[in-house]
Write a protein that holds these residues in place. Structure first.
Motif, PDB file in Angstrom:
ATOM      1  N   PRO A 144       0.882  -1.347  -0.087  1.00  0.00           N
ATOM      2  CA  PRO A 144       0.057   0.054   0.066  1.00  0.00           C
ATOM      3  C   PRO A 144       0.642   1.181   0.037  1.00  0.00           C
ATOM      4  CG  PRO A 144      -0.901  -1.667   1.565  1.00  0.00           C
ATOM      5  CD  PRO A 144       0.483  -2.347   1.062  1.00  0.00           C
ATOM      6  N   LEU A 145       1.872   1.403   0.838  1.00  0.00           N
ATOM      7  CA  LEU A 145       2.741   2.471   0.859  1.00  0.00           C
ATOM      8  C   LEU A 145       3.462   2.800  -0.407  1.00  0.00           C
ATOM      9  CD1 LEU A 145       3.419   4.813   2.597  1.00  0.00           C
ATOM     10  CD2 LEU A 145       5.625   3.518   3.366  1.00  0.00           C
TER      11      LEU A 145
ATOM     12  N   LEU B 294       1.008   4.157  -3.144  1.00  0.00           N
ATOM     13  CA  LEU B 294       0.639   5.441  -2.834  1.00  0.00           C
ATOM     14  C   LEU B 294       1.581   6.457  -3.616  1.00  0.00           C
ATOM     15  CD1 LEU B 294      -0.897   5.757   0.719  1.00  0.00           C
ATOM     16  CD2 LEU B 294      -2.110   6.039  -1.469  1.00  0.00           C
ATOM     17  N   SER B 295       3.037   5.740  -3.507  1.00  0.00           N
ATOM     18  CA  SER B 295       3.854   6.558  -3.941  1.00  0.00           C
ATOM     19  C   SER B 295       4.184   6.438  -5.405  1.00  0.00           C
ATOM     20  CB  SER B 295       5.454   6.178  -3.550  1.00  0.00           C
ATOM     21  OG  SER B 295       6.590   6.463  -4.358  1.00  0.00           O
ATOM     22  N   ILE B 296       3.755   5.413  -6.230  1.00  0.00           N
ATOM     23  CA  ILE B 296       3.674   5.100  -7.609  1.00  0.00           C
ATOM     24  C   ILE B 296       2.271   5.931  -8.201  1.00  0.00           C
ATOM     25  CG2 ILE B 296       3.065   3.352  -9.186  1.00  0.00           C
ATOM     26  CD1 ILE B 296       4.535   1.419  -7.721  1.00  0.00           C
ATOM     27  N   LEU B 297       1.096   6.041  -7.604  1.00  0.00           N
ATOM     28  CA  LEU B 297       0.266   6.758  -7.922  1.00  0.00           C
ATOM     29  C   LEU B 297       0.477   8.380  -7.734  1.00  0.00           C
ATOM     30  CD1 LEU B 297      -2.822   4.560  -6.577  1.00  0.00           C
ATOM     31  CD2 LEU B 297      -1.718   4.692  -9.030  1.00  0.00           C
ATOM     32  N   PHE B 298       1.011   8.813  -6.851  1.00  0.00           N
ATOM     33  CA  PHE B 298       1.447  10.018  -6.769  1.00  0.00           C
ATOM     34  C   PHE B 298       2.210  10.521  -7.756  1.00  0.00           C
ATOM     35  CE2 PHE B 298       3.519  13.899  -5.252  1.00  0.00           C
ATOM     36  CZ  PHE B 298       2.758  14.730  -4.635  1.00  0.00           C
TER      37      PHE B 298
END
Length: 381
Positions: free
Chosen positions: A117-118, A121-125
């Motif tokens: 999950p963490l 989130l970085s990939i999507l941001f």
């Protein structure tokens, strides 16, 4: 008694046609990245794929701003919630859908686990699920900052645009070529929280493209004068386009022949954020808009341009899939990445991307969720 809203301005086919040209250019850049892996790659063909096409990403910010401001009344209150809700449906949802698709697809293809999950989130941001998706992240930031752009466009004048252009050139030069800044970024520890925010700055810093966006907004607000200007200066805009193209190409060849750069090093220097690249983007934006507005080409091309423009969004998002599988097929069948092969590679990718877009668009009329997730198109009420 309510006053009638002003009539909508006429549709501009130029915006749709430029979308198609932009998409074709992006595919060219990504095909060029495959070709340049060949140590014997023809540097002139590399220039065609990787340097001539460098207007492709920033020109889309130009037409996006033009479209956003075209029917926007700057004298009325801006409904930010309504605007954001619509843009999130057309950009955010397809962005998330395609990001998850590529993460699952590439995980299966290359035997990589789905990120935790963490990490997700970085990939999507940062838009790192696939190499073309970062563009949608920047576009979302442009949308979220729309009140700022409206306030700036209201106050823009030609002299102020000139100052902003100078600031754009200075900022992009610093971001791209500052040795001390880049040494600092790459010298940060890998576990540093700050490092990815600086390393992937091109993926979300709208400052890299603020001028071309504001230029599109300004010309849209003053569209009547812009149309007259294009009509009376078509020859001058054509000369400006080829002059800046020549400048960017000269910079590319200078790095190879005089500075001893490899073709890869040259294209990573002569790109859209170098001074010549910024001027070339501006020239290309004005040139293509003028050409497509005043139809200084055979009318029979319009049908093809319409198809390319209409399906450019899906083709842009899906083309890495076809690059992957055509590339694997070429590798498994022992085809070397020669000039004829890479040219065929380009047209095969373009054709398959457009055909897939047409097929999914048609299927989406019967299964609406397909169009909602892939291109943010919803059935008309």
């Amino acid at each position: 008694m309510q006053t009638a809203s002003p009539p909508r301005k006429p549709r501009l086919a130029a915006i749709e046609y430029i979308r198609g040209i932009s998409m074709m250019g992006v595919i060219g850049i990504h095909i060029g990245s495959q070709y340049i892996m060949n140590p014997a790659a023809n540097i002139h063909l590399v220039a065609l794929f990787e340097t001539f096409t460098r207007f492709s990403v920033p020109i889309f910010f130009f037409i996006s701003a033009f479209g956003l401001f075209y029917n926007l009344n700057l004298n009325e209150p801006f409904n930010f919630w309504k605007f954001t809700k619509r843009r999130l449906k057309t950009v955010l949802i397809p962005y998330l859908a395609w990001s998850l698709f590529y993460l699952y697809h590439d995980g299966l293809l290359y035997g990589v686990d789905f990120p935790d999950p963490l990490h997700l989130l970085s990939i999507l941001f940062f838009g790192n699920a696939k190499y073309q998706l970062y563009f949608m992240v920047i576009l979302l930031w442009f949308y979220l900052l729309m009140p700022l752009w409206i306030a700036m466009v209201r106050r823009l004048t030609i002299p102020r645009l000139g100052w902003l252009l100078a600031l754009q050139i200075a900022f992009d030069y610093w971001s791209s070529f500052s040795t001390s800044f880049n040494i600092y970024v790459y010298g940060l520890p890998d576990d540093s929280i700050l490092k990815p925010f600086l390393l992937y700055r091109l993926n979300y810093w709208v400052l890299h493209y603020f001028f071309i966006f504001l230029l599109g907004g300004y010309l849209s607000v003053h569209s009547a004068r812009f149309m007259e200007f294009m009509k009376s200066h078509l020859h001058g805009l054509t000369c400006f386009f080829f002059f800046t193209l020549g400048g960017l190409m000269t910079y590319y060849y200078e790095k190879i022949y005089f500075d001893g750069y490899t073709a890869l090093e040259a294209i990573n220097t002569a790109h859209q954020l170098c001074p010549w690249g910024i001027l070339y983007t501006i020239a290309a934006s004005l040139f293509f808009f003028a050409v497509f507005t005043y139809q200084s080409y055979p009318q029979s091309w319009n049908s093809l341009l319409h198809i390319l423009g209409k399906h450019s969004y899906f083709a842009y998002l899906a083309h890495p899939l076809f690059i992957t599988y055509i590339g694997l097929w070429l590798q498994n069948t022992g085809h070397l990445m020669t000039a004829p092969v890479v040219i065929a590679f380009y047209f095969a990718t373009l054709l398959l991307s457009i055909l897939a877009a047409i097929a999914c668009r048609q299927l989406g009329t019967y299964v609406p969720i397909i169009n909602k997730l892939t291109i943010g198109v919803y059935p008309k009420k």
